[in-house]
Design a protein around this motif. Structure first.
Motif, short mmCIF file in Angstrom:
data_model
loop_
_atom_site.label_atom_id
_atom_site.label_comp_id
_atom_site.label_asym_id
_atom_site.label_seq_id
_atom_site.Cartn_x
_atom_site.Cartn_y
_atom_site.Cartn_z
N MET A 77 0.81 -1.18 -0.23
CA MET A 77 0.09 -0.25 0.10
C MET A 77 1.01 1.30 0.15
O MET A 77 2.07 1.23 0.64
N HIS A 78 0.27 2.19 -0.77
CA HIS A 78 1.14 3.66 -0.70
C HIS A 78 -0.05 4.60 -0.55
O HIS A 78 -1.16 4.51 -1.39
N LEU A 79 0.28 5.67 0.32
CA LEU A 79 -0.60 6.62 0.38
C LEU A 79 -0.31 7.97 -0.49
O LEU A 79 0.83 8.23 -0.11
N GLU A 80 -1.18 8.58 -0.91
CA GLU A 80 -0.79 9.93 -1.39
C GLU A 80 -1.95 11.01 -0.93
O GLU A 80 -3.20 10.52 -0.83
N THR A 81 -1.64 12.07 -0.61
CA THR A 81 -2.50 13.11 -0.24
C THR A 81 -2.41 14.41 -1.05
O THR A 81 -1.46 14.73 -1.69
N ASP A 82 -3.50 15.03 -0.99
CA ASP A 82 -3.70 16.48 -2.02
C ASP A 82 -3.90 17.42 -0.91
O ASP A 82 -5.23 17.46 -0.52
N THR A 83 -3.29 18.18 -0.25
CA THR A 83 -3.23 19.17 0.83
C THR A 83 -4.10 20.38 -0.13
O THR A 83 -4.67 20.92 0.95
N ALA A 84 -4.11 20.51 -1.22
CA ALA A 84 -4.96 21.58 -1.90
C ALA A 84 -6.33 21.34 -1.49
O ALA A 84 -7.31 22.25 -1.33
N ARG A 85 -6.62 19.95 -1.57
CA ARG A 85 -8.09 19.51 -1.41
C ARG A 85 -8.41 19.53 -0.13
O ARG A 85 -9.82 19.43 0.21
N CYS A 86 -7.60 19.30 0.87
CA CYS A 86 -7.91 19.16 2.31
C CYS A 86 -8.79 20.14 2.79
O CYS A 86 -8.48 21.21 2.68
N VAL A 87 -9.74 19.67 3.44
CA VAL A 87 -10.54 21.05 4.41
C VAL A 87 -10.50 20.76 5.90
O VAL A 87 -11.07 21.25 6.57
N ALA A 88 -9.35 20.17 6.13
CA ALA A 88 -8.90 20.16 7.58
C ALA A 88 -9.96 19.54 8.59
O ALA A 88 -10.36 20.06 9.81
N SER A 89 -11.03 18.30 8.19
CA SER A 89 -12.01 17.99 8.93
C SER A 89 -11.14 17.01 10.16
O SER A 89 -11.95 17.07 11.11
N GLY A 90 -10.21 16.56 9.87
CA GLY A 90 -9.42 15.70 10.91
C GLY A 90 -9.82 14.06 10.97
O GLY A 90 -9.55 13.41 11.77
N GLN A 91 -10.72 13.69 10.04
CA GLN A 91 -11.17 12.46 10.03
C GLN A 91 -10.17 11.50 9.85
O GLN A 91 -10.03 10.41 10.41
N CYS A 92 -8.99 11.88 9.02
CA CYS A 92 -7.95 11.04 8.85
C CYS A 92 -7.05 10.64 10.06
O CYS A 92 -6.72 9.52 10.60
N ALA A 93 -6.83 11.86 10.80
CA ALA A 93 -5.92 11.42 12.06
C ALA A 93 -6.93 10.99 13.07
O ALA A 93 -6.13 10.21 13.98
N LEU A 94 -8.21 11.09 12.92
CA LEU A 94 -8.81 10.35 14.10
C LEU A 94 -9.05 8.93 13.61
O LEU A 94 -9.07 7.90 14.54
N SER A 95 -9.10 8.55 12.39
CA SER A 95 -9.38 7.20 11.92
C SER A 95 -8.12 6.29 11.92
O SER A 95 -8.05 5.25 12.38
N ALA A 96 -6.90 7.09 11.81
CA ALA A 96 -5.94 6.37 11.56
C ALA A 96 -4.55 7.10 12.15
O ALA A 96 -3.66 7.88 11.22
N PRO A 97 -4.54 7.38 13.52
CA PRO A 97 -3.41 8.28 13.87
C PRO A 97 -2.05 7.85 13.90
O PRO A 97 -1.01 8.67 13.99
N ALA A 98 -1.77 6.51 13.54
CA ALA A 98 -0.35 6.06 13.14
C ALA A 98 0.24 6.44 11.93
O ALA A 98 1.13 6.55 11.79
N VAL A 99 -1.01 6.84 11.16
CA VAL A 99 -0.48 6.95 9.71
C VAL A 99 -0.71 8.45 9.35
O VAL A 99 -0.02 9.14 8.46
N PHE A 100 -1.83 9.35 9.81
CA PHE A 100 -2.02 10.61 9.61
C PHE A 100 -2.10 11.47 10.82
O PHE A 100 -2.33 10.93 11.81
N ASP A 101 -1.55 12.85 10.51
CA ASP A 101 -1.79 13.92 11.47
C ASP A 101 -2.20 15.18 10.83
O ASP A 101 -2.35 15.18 9.65
#
Length: 64
Positions: free
Chosen positions: A1-25
């Motif tokens: 698995m490889h993860l890619e993010t687009d910070t320009a699209r990110c709306v700062a909801s925080g769901q990623c950090a809550l769902s997978a705190p070892a992977v996202f902040d």
């Protein structure tokens, strides 16, 4: 698995950090930060859930 993010699209909801705190902040602006772009197998399910919950579609999962 490889993860890619687009910070320009990110709306700062925080769901990623809550769902997978070892992977996202979040940075000071609340935008997604990838802590592990190639997480271990134990984190794959959480990473996929984070991508699915992202309201902006800012997380892409590649491969298994």
């Amino acid at each position: 698995m490889h993860l890619e993010t687009d910070t320009a699209r990110c709306v700062a909801s925080g769901q990623c950090a809550l769902s997978a705190p070892a992977v996202f902040d979040q940075n000071d602006d609340g935008k997604v930060i990838v802590l592990d772009a190639a997480p271990p197998l134990a984190e794959h399910s959480r990473a996929r859930q984070a991508a699915a919950l992202c309201p902006a579609g800012a997380i892409r999962v590649h491969g298994d």
